[in-house]
Every structure is written in C-alpha cells, then in structure tokens.
Design a protein around this motif. Structure first.
Motif, PDB file in Angstrom:
ATOM      1  N   GLU A   1       0.792  -1.218   0.000  1.00  0.00           N
ATOM      2  CA  GLU A   1       0.000   0.000   0.000  1.00  0.00           C
ATOM      3  C   GLU A   1       0.830   1.277   0.000  1.00  0.00           C
ATOM      4  OE1 GLU A   1      -2.781  -0.118   3.162  1.00  0.00           O
ATOM      5  OE2 GLU A   1      -3.708  -1.979   2.507  1.00  0.00           O
ATOM      6  N   PHE A   2       2.075   1.213   0.400  1.00  0.00           N
ATOM      7  CA  PHE A   2       2.886   2.416   0.476  1.00  0.00           C
ATOM      8  C   PHE A   2       3.826   2.479  -0.718  1.00  0.00           C
ATOM      9  CE2 PHE A   2       1.530   1.494   4.807  1.00  0.00           C
ATOM     10  CZ  PHE A   2       0.930   2.691   5.123  1.00  0.00           C
ATOM     11  N   SER A   3       4.511   3.569  -0.835  1.00  0.00           N
ATOM     12  CA  SER A   3       5.290   3.816  -2.038  1.00  0.00           C
ATOM     13  C   SER A   3       6.429   2.828  -2.199  1.00  0.00           C
ATOM     14  CB  SER A   3       5.858   5.239  -2.005  1.00  0.00           C
ATOM     15  OG  SER A   3       6.926   5.303  -1.091  1.00  0.00           O
ATOM     16  N   ALA A   4       6.856   2.698  -3.449  1.00  0.00           N
ATOM     17  CA  ALA A   4       7.991   1.823  -3.739  1.00  0.00           C
ATOM     18  C   ALA A   4       9.242   2.300  -3.035  1.00  0.00           C
ATOM     19  CB  ALA A   4       8.213   1.756  -5.253  1.00  0.00           C
ATOM     20  N   ARG A   5       9.329   3.604  -2.764  1.00  0.00           N
ATOM     21  CA  ARG A   5      10.500   4.110  -2.044  1.00  0.00           C
ATOM     22  C   ARG A   5      10.631   3.452  -0.679  1.00  0.00           C
ATOM     23  NH1 ARG A   5       8.885   8.561  -4.963  1.00  0.00           N
ATOM     24  NH2 ARG A   5       7.266   9.060  -3.452  1.00  0.00           N
ATOM     25  N   ILE A   6       9.510   3.333   0.041  1.00  0.00           N
ATOM     26  CA  ILE A   6       9.557   2.729   1.373  1.00  0.00           C
ATOM     27  C   ILE A   6       9.970   1.271   1.275  1.00  0.00           C
ATOM     28  CG2 ILE A   6       8.116   2.027   3.336  1.00  0.00           C
ATOM     29  CD1 ILE A   6       6.580   4.633   2.955  1.00  0.00           C
ATOM     30  N   ALA A   7       9.377   0.550   0.333  1.00  0.00           N
ATOM     31  CA  ALA A   7       9.701  -0.870   0.185  1.00  0.00           C
ATOM     32  C   ALA A   7      11.151  -1.082  -0.214  1.00  0.00           C
ATOM     33  CB  ALA A   7       8.772  -1.499  -0.843  1.00  0.00           C
ATOM     34  N   SER A   8      11.738  -0.097  -0.920  1.00  0.00           N
ATOM     35  CA  SER A   8      13.101  -0.297  -1.418  1.00  0.00           C
ATOM     36  C   SER A   8      14.172   0.223  -0.467  1.00  0.00           C
ATOM     37  CB  SER A   8      13.262   0.366  -2.790  1.00  0.00           C
ATOM     38  OG  SER A   8      13.096   1.764  -2.690  1.00  0.00           O
ATOM     39  N   PHE A   9      13.772   0.923   0.606  1.00  0.00           N
ATOM     40  CA  PHE A   9      14.784   1.360   1.575  1.00  0.00           C
ATOM     41  C   PHE A   9      15.419   0.123   2.198  1.00  0.00           C
ATOM     42  CE2 PHE A   9      16.527   2.507   5.632  1.00  0.00           C
ATOM     43  CZ  PHE A   9      17.065   3.769   5.434  1.00  0.00           C
ATOM     44  N   SER A  10      16.729   0.030   2.156  1.00  0.00           N
ATOM     45  CA  SER A  10      17.435  -1.157   2.623  1.00  0.00           C
ATOM     46  C   SER A  10      18.157  -0.899   3.944  1.00  0.00           C
ATOM     47  CB  SER A  10      18.461  -1.616   1.574  1.00  0.00           C
ATOM     48  OG  SER A  10      19.296  -2.630   2.093  1.00  0.00           O
ATOM     49  N   ALA A  11      17.687  -1.580   4.996  1.00  0.00           N
ATOM     50  CA  ALA A  11      18.384  -1.494   6.276  1.00  0.00           C
ATOM     51  C   ALA A  11      19.796  -2.059   6.164  1.00  0.00           C
ATOM     52  CB  ALA A  11      17.596  -2.235   7.348  1.00  0.00           C
ATOM     53  N   ASP A  12      19.966  -3.082   5.321  1.00  0.00           N
ATOM     54  CA  ASP A  12      21.293  -3.686   5.154  1.00  0.00           C
ATOM     55  C   ASP A  12      22.276  -2.695   4.545  1.00  0.00           C
ATOM     56  OD1 ASP A  12      20.425  -6.077   6.207  1.00  0.00           O
ATOM     57  OD2 ASP A  12      20.025  -6.998   4.253  1.00  0.00           O
ATOM     58  N   ARG A  13      21.832  -1.944   3.541  1.00  0.00           N
ATOM     59  CA  ARG A  13      22.735  -0.962   2.936  1.00  0.00           C
ATOM     60  C   ARG A  13      23.044   0.174   3.907  1.00  0.00           C
ATOM     61  NH1 ARG A  13      19.613  -1.568  -2.176  1.00  0.00           N
ATOM     62  NH2 ARG A  13      18.384   0.217  -1.447  1.00  0.00           N
TER      63      ARG A  13
ATOM     64  N   GLY B   1      23.037   9.418  11.319  1.00  0.00           N
ATOM     65  CA  GLY B   1      22.210  10.238  10.441  1.00  0.00           C
ATOM     66  C   GLY B   1      22.721  10.222   9.014  1.00  0.00           C
ATOM     67  N   ALA B   2      24.054  10.263   8.859  1.00  0.00           N
ATOM     68  CA  ALA B   2      24.641  10.225   7.521  1.00  0.00           C
ATOM     69  C   ALA B   2      24.340   8.903   6.831  1.00  0.00           C
ATOM     70  CB  ALA B   2      26.152  10.452   7.621  1.00  0.00           C
ATOM     71  N   ALA B   3      24.381   7.803   7.585  1.00  0.00           N
ATOM     72  CA  ALA B   3      24.093   6.489   7.001  1.00  0.00           C
ATOM     73  C   ALA B   3      22.650   6.410   6.516  1.00  0.00           C
ATOM     74  CB  ALA B   3      24.380   5.395   8.024  1.00  0.00           C
ATOM     75  N   VAL B   4      21.714   6.887   7.331  1.00  0.00           N
ATOM     76  CA  VAL B   4      20.304   6.877   6.923  1.00  0.00           C
ATOM     77  C   VAL B   4      20.101   7.793   5.719  1.00  0.00           C
ATOM     78  CG1 VAL B   4      17.953   7.496   7.611  1.00  0.00           C
ATOM     79  CG2 VAL B   4      19.433   6.269   9.204  1.00  0.00           C
ATOM     80  N   LEU B   5      20.685   8.982   5.754  1.00  0.00           N
ATOM     81  CA  LEU B   5      20.497   9.934   4.659  1.00  0.00           C
ATOM     82  C   LEU B   5      21.064   9.394   3.356  1.00  0.00           C
ATOM     83  CD1 LEU B   5      19.521  12.606   3.618  1.00  0.00           C
ATOM     84  CD2 LEU B   5      21.627  13.667   4.470  1.00  0.00           C
ATOM     85  N   LEU B   6      22.180   8.693   3.423  1.00  0.00           N
ATOM     86  CA  LEU B   6      22.769   8.132   2.210  1.00  0.00           C
ATOM     87  C   LEU B   6      21.826   7.119   1.563  1.00  0.00           C
ATOM     88  CD1 LEU B   6      25.230   8.214   0.404  1.00  0.00           C
ATOM     89  CD2 LEU B   6      26.353   6.574   1.945  1.00  0.00           C
ATOM     90  N   GLU B   7      21.193   6.279   2.376  1.00  0.00           N
ATOM     91  CA  GLU B   7      20.246   5.304   1.820  1.00  0.00           C
ATOM     92  C   GLU B   7      18.965   5.985   1.346  1.00  0.00           C
ATOM     93  OE1 GLU B   7      18.475   1.696   0.614  1.00  0.00           O
ATOM     94  OE2 GLU B   7      20.508   2.498   0.699  1.00  0.00           O
ATOM     95  N   ILE B   8      18.529   7.027   2.035  1.00  0.00           N
ATOM     96  CA  ILE B   8      17.389   7.807   1.545  1.00  0.00           C
ATOM     97  C   ILE B   8      17.720   8.403   0.176  1.00  0.00           C
ATOM     98  CG2 ILE B   8      16.102   9.959   1.905  1.00  0.00           C
ATOM     99  CD1 ILE B   8      16.086   9.319   4.896  1.00  0.00           C
ATOM    100  N   ALA B   9      18.949   8.896   0.017  1.00  0.00           N
ATOM    101  CA  ALA B   9      19.357   9.475  -1.269  1.00  0.00           C
ATOM    102  C   ALA B   9      19.297   8.421  -2.371  1.00  0.00           C
ATOM    103  CB  ALA B   9      20.762  10.062  -1.156  1.00  0.00           C
ATOM    104  N   ARG B  10      19.782   7.217  -2.104  1.00  0.00           N
ATOM    105  CA  ARG B  10      19.711   6.148  -3.104  1.00  0.00           C
ATOM    106  C   ARG B  10      18.255   5.865  -3.489  1.00  0.00           C
ATOM    107  NH1 ARG B  10      23.149   3.331   0.715  1.00  0.00           N
ATOM    108  NH2 ARG B  10      25.343   3.550   0.130  1.00  0.00           N
ATOM    109  N   THR B  11      17.412   5.818  -2.475  1.00  0.00           N
ATOM    110  CA  THR B  11      16.016   5.471  -2.683  1.00  0.00           C
ATOM    111  C   THR B  11      15.308   6.532  -3.519  1.00  0.00           C
ATOM    112  OG1 THR B  11      16.021   4.346  -0.534  1.00  0.00           O
ATOM    113  CG2 THR B  11      13.896   4.865  -1.468  1.00  0.00           C
ATOM    114  N   ILE B  12      15.527   7.812  -3.197  1.00  0.00           N
ATOM    115  CA  ILE B  12      14.876   8.878  -3.951  1.00  0.00           C
ATOM    116  C   ILE B  12      15.476   9.003  -5.356  1.00  0.00           C
ATOM    117  CG2 ILE B  12      14.443  11.368  -4.021  1.00  0.00           C
ATOM    118  CD1 ILE B  12      14.377  11.353  -0.977  1.00  0.00           C
ATOM    119  N   ALA B  13      16.773   8.757  -5.490  1.00  0.00           N
ATOM    120  CA  ALA B  13      17.392   8.824  -6.818  1.00  0.00           C
ATOM    121  C   ALA B  13      16.768   7.796  -7.756  1.00  0.00           C
ATOM    122  CB  ALA B  13      18.896   8.603  -6.708  1.00  0.00           C
ATOM    123  N   ALA B  14      16.410   6.629  -7.224  1.00  0.00           N
ATOM    124  CA  ALA B  14      15.784   5.589  -8.038  1.00  0.00           C
ATOM    125  C   ALA B  14      14.314   5.873  -8.315  1.00  0.00           C
ATOM    126  CB  ALA B  14      15.928   4.236  -7.345  1.00  0.00           C
TER     127      ALA B  14
END
Length: 360
Positions: free
Chosen positions: A48-60, A164-177
């Motif tokens: 039900e939520f955006s593909a961005r949420i589903a693609s955020f990777s805790a592992d990355r 914070g930098a680690a989370v922001l970096l993965e957010i950046a990957r997610t939004i870039a895609a």
C-alpha cells in the motif's frame, strides 16, 4: 500568493508560526494502534505504500554505518574526516548524482570575520540535488558526518555523527531511483560537532556547516526550500526520537503520523515529551526558514538525556541497530510522500487562482 493561501487555509493553520510553538497535548491513548493493527500495517506496507519505502534497505544503511565507523574518528581537518567525505561522495556518485564539495570559512580570531588578514578555519560540506518530477522547489535533507575530538580517547561517534549520515545516504539512493514530486537536496555537513583550532585552542566552534548552509540558502533564495529535515543520533538500538520543540509543529507531527501509520510508534512515541533536540535551528530561522524538522534521539543509553553513552568511548556501532536506521528511513520517506501530496494540492490551487492551472 502561496503564503497568503496558507494564511487562510484552515487545514494548515500555523505553517508560519514561531519556531518555538507552545507544547500541545499528546493524542489520547485510544489513537495508538493495537499490536494487531501495527502488525497488519507492517504486513501491508509493501502493498500500500510507495515503492520508495519498500526499497529502503536497512542492510545498505547498516553497511554505510559500518564503513563510516571503520574509518574511526572524523574531527574537522583530520584524515578520518576527509576519508568519510570521500566515502559519502563516492556512494552518491555511484547512483548517478552530481556531487559538489564546498568550503565554509569561519574567521578564527577574537576580532572576527572582518579582521584584516584574519586566519580562518575551514570545513567542507557535500551536497547533491535529485530533481523532482513536478517542481524544482526542494526538500532539504541534512545530516552531519564529522565527530568530536577528545584529548583522552578516540570518539568514533557511531550514533552521534555517523548514524544520520548512514540513513540519509540510503534515503538518497532510494529517492534517486524513484524521485519525489519536489527536488531533494542532500547535504552532508562538516564542523557540526564541537572542535577547536591551533590558533585558538581554548575556543570551541560548532555547527559551522549549518551556518555555511544557511548563508548559501540565503544567497540562492529561501522561498524554494519547502521543508528541511535534520537527521542525527538515530542509530540507538533503543531508539526514542525526541519531539523537538524547536521544529515546525505541523510538519513535525506529520512524521509522528507516518510512524503510527507504519507501525513504528515505539521509536516515535505518541506520548513523547517536548524537548529541545539541540540542532542549529537559529541559523536557519535567522534567514526566514522555519519549516524545519529535527529527527534526533536525545538519550543514547537510558531514558535521561544525553544518555549513558553520549560523548563517550562507548558511542560505537555495537550500541546501534539496523532496525533503528530502517525505522527512521521509512518514516522520513512516508512523511515526505504525505507532505508532497499536501503541498501539491496547495500549489495546484494557487496556480488555478493565478490562471496557471486548470483547478483540478
């Protein structure tokens, strides 16, 4: 035009309010989802939520945190600081972003910036812009990457400065895609933690990166920044995000609603007390940017700020968790989706009234 609309739109009253709004009462306990509701929401997220949420990777995100902490201490001017910046830059470029490194100079004398020949301290921020699908007005997503220098031990700053930098970096990957309707400017700030210089070893500087970013926004125009989010200290394995009193009240609460929607209210407690999370709001409010939300856990280890591990050699990755990074990442993305939708309606309405849209 938009400002005037905001002034009389009852659904968003308060968007221009003071940066220190009075505390409002917490929602009633009945508003909290039951454990079964939370489980149902978690199961439905991918559907039900955006593909961005589903693609955020805790592992990355966890891999990024490990890479930054493996570098070691990252105080201003150190080799570790430069290595951390190089890592962040390489990761952003790896997803096709153009990255700019830009210096912030700050006078390092009693006389201040106007002193002739004043020696300066210098920090280096990074930024990259992900274009929006509909508007180049932007969301500004910010995190520090440096760590504080202590004389008697090496301060890694896994939670304070790297999480914070680690989370922001993965957010950046997610939004870039999968870009947002609005552009997203990603900024990693240097010189946020306290530091001294050789010229004045007794003086402590801090938030120099924020000061420089505020000056840059002022030069390029504040009006294009629709929202700023500041992320730090978000890796604590026992994550409890503070309800920051200095943050914009309405936008702040959107992230609490997002957490409830995603079943993440343990980390964003609905009954969280109001407190000052201690980020550099003043630089941004001075230039007229008040739509700021800080997402910060103010107690690292225990319930009383600053926490048992804050500012100690115990601020290590062992006391952080990938689940905490994921929680903050998906809550931020869900909040940005909701805010984008609401701002889009305001912009379409404004365009229609100005004869620039069809009113839909």
């Amino acid at each position: 035009m938009i400002r005037s609309l905001l002034a009389f739109s009852s659904s968003i009253v308060g968007l221009g309010c003071s940066p220190t709004p009075p505390p409002e009462s917490a929602p009633s306990p009945q508003a909290l989802p039951t454990p079964q509701q939370s489980a149902d929401l978690d199961a439905a997220t991918a559907r039900e939520f955006s593909a961005r949420i589903a693609s955020f990777s805790a592992d990355r995100a966890w891999r990024d945190l490990q890479a930054l902490t493996d570098i070691g201490a990252r105080p201003v001017g150190s080799r570790g600081n430069a290595r951390a910046r190089d890592y962040l830059r390489a990761e952003l470029e790896d997803v096709g972003l153009d990255v700019e490194a830009w210096d912030v100079d700050y006078a390092d004398t009693e006389e201040g910036p106007s002193a002739e020949g004043a020696p300066e301290i210098r920090v280096t921020n990074l930024s990259a812009i992900i274009p929006g699908t509909r508007s180049q007005d932007r969301f500004l997503l910010v995190a520090p990457f440096d760590s504080r220098a202590y004389a008697d031990f090496e301060f890694i700053g896994a939670n304070d400065g790297a999480s914070g930098a680690a989370v922001l970096l993965e957010i950046a990957r997610t939004i870039a895609a999968d870009p947002l309707p609005y552009a997203a400017e990603i900024a990693f700030l240097d010189g946020e933690s306290p530091f001294s210089s050789a010229n004045r070893p007794g003086a402590l500087y801090r938030e120099v990166g924020s000061s420089g970013l505020a000056s840059r926004i002022q030069r390029t125009g504040v009006s294009g920044v629709r929202l700023m989010i500041y992320l730090n200290r978000v890796g604590d394995a026992d994550l409890r995000i503070a309800r920051d009193l200095m943050s914009h009240r309405i936008y702040r609460e959107e992230f609490w609603k997002a957490a409830a929607t995603l079943g993440r209210s343990d980390a964003f407690p609905r009954d969280a007390a109001f407190e000052n999370a201690g980020i550099a709001h003043r630089y941004f409010t001075q230039i007229g940017l008040r739509q700021i939300v800080s997402i910060v856990d103010t107690s690292f280890g225990g319930d009383q700020p600053p926490g048992l591990y804050a500012g100690t050699a115990q601020d290590t990755i062992e006391r952080c968790s990938p689940e905490s990074l994921e929680t903050v990442g998906v809550v931020v993305l869900e909040g940005l989706d909701t805010i984008s939708e609401r701002l889009g309606k305001i912009d379409r309405f404004a365009g229609a009234r100005d004869g620039e849209g069809d009113g839909r």
